[in-house]
Design a protein around this motif. Sequence first.
Motif, mmCIF file in Angstrom:
data_model
loop_
_atom_site.group_PDB
_atom_site.id
_atom_site.type_symbol
_atom_site.label_atom_id
_atom_site.label_comp_id
_atom_site.label_asym_id
_atom_site.label_seq_id
_atom_site.Cartn_x
_atom_site.Cartn_y
_atom_site.Cartn_z
ATOM 1 N N ALA A 89 0.829 -1.215 0.000
ATOM 2 C CA ALA A 89 0.000 0.000 0.000
ATOM 3 C C ALA A 89 0.859 1.259 0.000
ATOM 4 N N THR A 90 2.167 1.100 -0.200
ATOM 5 C CA THR A 90 3.052 2.256 -0.043
ATOM 6 C C THR A 90 3.111 3.131 -1.292
ATOM 7 N N ASN A 91 3.545 4.347 -1.096
ATOM 8 C CA ASN A 91 3.910 5.246 -2.187
ATOM 9 C C ASN A 91 5.358 5.664 -1.983
ATOM 10 N N SER A 127 -2.922 2.093 -2.595
ATOM 11 C CA SER A 127 -1.988 3.217 -2.557
ATOM 12 C C SER A 127 -2.403 4.382 -3.448
ATOM 13 N N GLN A 183 0.692 3.567 -9.670
ATOM 14 C CA GLN A 183 1.623 4.097 -8.670
ATOM 15 C C GLN A 183 1.743 5.618 -8.778
#
Length: 201
Positions: A89-91, A127, A183
């Motif tokens: 779930a990161t950016n 994300s 993304q």
Amino acid sequence: MKIGFIGAGVVAQTIARQVLPFGHRVLLSNRRGPDSLASVVKELGTGAEAGTPQQAAEQDIVVLAVTWPSVQAALFSVADWKDRILVDATNRVAGYNPLTLGDISGRTSSEIVADLAPGAKVVKAFSSVPMSWISNFSPSKPRTVLFISGDDEAKKPLNDLIEQVGFSCVDLGSLSIGGRLQQLGGPLAGIKLTFTERFVL
Ligand SMILES: NC(=O)c1ccc[n+]([C@@H]2O[C@H](COP(=O)([O-])OP(=O)(O)OC[C@H]3O[C@@H](n4cnc5c(N)ncnc54)[C@H](OP(=O)(O)O)[C@@H]3O)[C@@H](O)[C@H]2O)c1
């Protein structure tokens, strides 16, 4: 389903609040240890507990919800990623003011995550939307579209979970292609799509 979280901030707590009403259980972890999460799990209520990142990684699904500079340390704190379903779930935000992006050398950020978690089945999800867009926890919330990307069958349980809790899941394909679309910096990042009605052919 039991869902682990590495990271216990805004993303972890938002997703936890979405899944708990459907009978799923959550285990949240952070850097400072389970005791520091006592009030958070108390507020989340029945079905929520605190643990370590290792324990989070041992659940049916584990969501990586840490800031980009912490990704490597968080992933390295788990002994063995083989066959774990790891939801990225990161950016890749390296810093704010000014906003700077972490170097991914032409790859997708989830491919970097997959490299740091050998053997994990990585799915990118959650994300591309600010959590404020999915912080309506009522049964009649808008059916917001959430994208997933990944390279194997691990997408299926995540797709089912997302649909069950009241969102609409759209599979964008592989980590390489779909991951690039959703993304940070991609054409589908920060795009809000909400179903108001379904047209059945
Ligand atoms: N906020 C949003 O709307 C949103 C939406 C989509 C995606 N994202 C992305 O999701 C990620 C998390 O965002 P957030 O807003 O939830 O961040 P946050 O509120 O700052 O929470 C970060 C969490 O990560 C934990 N953490 C840091 N290093 C760790 C480690 N080595 N092991 C275990 N836990 C660790 C922190 O624990 P400690 O407190 O103990 O340090 C904290 O609980 C970021 O990559 C962000 O870009 C955010």
